[in-house]
Design a protein around this motif. Sequence first.
Motif, PDB file in Angstrom:
ATOM      1  N   THR A  35     -26.348  20.531 -52.762  1.00 39.85           N
ATOM      2  CA  THR A  35     -27.025  21.190 -51.652  1.00 39.85           C
ATOM      3  C   THR A  35     -27.034  22.685 -51.902  1.00 39.85           C
ATOM      4  O   THR A  35     -26.245  23.202 -52.692  1.00 39.85           O
ATOM      5  CB  THR A  35     -26.341  20.909 -50.302  1.00 39.85           C
ATOM      6  OG1 THR A  35     -24.976  21.329 -50.377  1.00 39.85           O
ATOM      7  CG2 THR A  35     -26.391  19.428 -49.963  1.00 39.85           C
ATOM      8  N   CYS A  45     -20.572  19.750 -39.608  1.00 40.80           N
ATOM      9  CA  CYS A  45     -20.931  20.402 -40.861  1.00 40.80           C
ATOM     10  C   CYS A  45     -22.331  19.937 -41.237  1.00 40.80           C
ATOM     11  O   CYS A  45     -22.668  18.755 -41.057  1.00 40.80           O
ATOM     12  CB  CYS A  45     -19.925  20.006 -41.932  1.00 40.80           C
ATOM     13  SG  CYS A  45     -20.281  20.631 -43.582  1.00 40.80           S
ATOM     14  N   ASN A  84     -16.755  22.855 -53.606  1.00 41.58           N
ATOM     15  CA  ASN A  84     -17.791  22.603 -52.601  1.00 41.58           C
ATOM     16  C   ASN A  84     -17.179  22.235 -51.253  1.00 41.58           C
ATOM     17  O   ASN A  84     -17.564  21.238 -50.613  1.00 41.58           O
ATOM     18  CB  ASN A  84     -18.765  21.518 -53.051  1.00 41.58           C
ATOM     19  CG  ASN A  84     -20.138  21.694 -52.422  1.00 41.58           C
ATOM     20  OD1 ASN A  84     -20.577  22.819 -52.184  1.00 41.58           O
ATOM     21  ND2 ASN A  84     -20.810  20.601 -52.146  1.00 41.58           N
ATOM     22  N   LEU A  97     -21.133  14.541 -46.311  1.00 43.65           N
ATOM     23  CA  LEU A  97     -20.294  15.618 -45.801  1.00 43.65           C
ATOM     24  C   LEU A  97     -19.158  15.009 -44.998  1.00 43.65           C
ATOM     25  O   LEU A  97     -19.390  14.177 -44.120  1.00 43.65           O
ATOM     26  CB  LEU A  97     -21.121  16.552 -44.915  1.00 43.65           C
ATOM     27  CG  LEU A  97     -22.371  17.164 -45.553  1.00 43.65           C
ATOM     28  CD1 LEU A  97     -23.193  17.896 -44.506  1.00 43.65           C
ATOM     29  CD2 LEU A  97     -21.987  18.108 -46.675  1.00 43.65           C
ATOM     30  N   LYS A 100     -16.414  29.542 -48.192  1.00 44.13           N
ATOM     31  CA  LYS A 100     -16.691  28.371 -49.020  1.00 44.13           C
ATOM     32  C   LYS A 100     -16.000  28.482 -50.356  1.00 44.13           C
ATOM     33  O   LYS A 100     -15.981  29.548 -50.973  1.00 44.13           O
ATOM     34  CB  LYS A 100     -18.200  28.237 -49.242  1.00 44.13           C
ATOM     35  CG  LYS A 100     -18.619  26.972 -49.964  1.00 44.13           C
ATOM     36  CD  LYS A 100     -20.126  26.961 -50.169  1.00 44.13           C
ATOM     37  CE  LYS A 100     -20.554  25.751 -50.987  1.00 44.13           C
ATOM     38  NZ  LYS A 100     -21.957  25.836 -51.415  1.00 44.13           N
ATOM     39  N   GLY A 111     -18.293  18.681 -49.342  1.00 40.13           N
ATOM     40  CA  GLY A 111     -19.668  18.270 -49.600  1.00 40.13           C
ATOM     41  C   GLY A 111     -19.788  17.549 -50.925  1.00 40.13           C
ATOM     42  O   GLY A 111     -19.318  18.038 -51.949  1.00 40.13           O
ATOM     43  N   CYS A 149     -29.571  27.178 -43.733  1.00 38.99           N
ATOM     44  CA  CYS A 149     -29.331  26.038 -42.854  1.00 38.99           C
ATOM     45  C   CYS A 149     -29.383  26.416 -41.381  1.00 38.99           C
ATOM     46  O   CYS A 149     -29.172  25.564 -40.521  1.00 38.99           O
ATOM     47  CB  CYS A 149     -27.955  25.422 -43.150  1.00 38.99           C
ATOM     48  SG  CYS A 149     -27.911  24.403 -44.654  1.00 38.99           S
ATOM     49  N   MET A 194     -25.133  25.595 -46.526  1.00 43.02           N
ATOM     50  CA  MET A 194     -24.203  24.822 -45.714  1.00 43.02           C
ATOM     51  C   MET A 194     -23.910  25.597 -44.432  1.00 43.02           C
ATOM     52  O   MET A 194     -23.995  26.831 -44.424  1.00 43.02           O
ATOM     53  CB  MET A 194     -22.889  24.561 -46.453  1.00 43.02           C
ATOM     54  CG  MET A 194     -23.037  23.687 -47.684  1.00 43.02           C
ATOM     55  SD  MET A 194     -21.445  23.290 -48.472  1.00 43.02           S
ATOM     56  CE  MET A 194     -20.833  21.999 -47.380  1.00 43.02           C
ATOM     57  N   ALA A 219     -25.725  20.540 -44.191  1.00 42.60           N
ATOM     58  CA  ALA A 219     -26.129  21.062 -45.495  1.00 42.60           C
ATOM     59  C   ALA A 219     -27.556  20.624 -45.785  1.00 42.60           C
ATOM     60  O   ALA A 219     -28.067  19.676 -45.183  1.00 42.60           O
ATOM     61  CB  ALA A 219     -25.185  20.561 -46.585  1.00 42.60           C
TER      62      ALA A 219
END
Length: 120
Positions: A28, A92, A73, A4, A68, A24, A100, A31, A94
């Motif tokens: 994943t 950040c 990503n 990330l 997002k 990212g 998360c 996030m 993920a």
Amino acid sequence: QVRLVESGGGSVQAGGSLTLSCVGYGGTYCMGWFRQVPGKAREAIAAIDSDGSSGVAQSVKGRFTISKDNAKNILYLQMSSLKPEDTAMYYCAADRRATCWWLTEDSGYWGQGTQVTVSS
């Protein structure tokens, strides 16, 4: 391998705006954005779950927006009406789980952090 990379932090005056970005790499499911000030625990402030649902913490509701770009990503955090108490290192996060929100420093994947400083 998940990686990330955050960007977009900086210094602003109270009432100003900033947008953080997090690219990212690796697969994943969830996030999110966390922040931390020295001497305090890392705090979850916004997240997008694996089903696409999103939310922000009460402390930033109405001022921060998480979004997002699924194709690239990239996770964003749009911050407006910033206050001095928003000053923190922003991370950040993920993981390959549904949400998360409950990640800790010992779980999930983390970026290197980006500093946000809000002056009065």
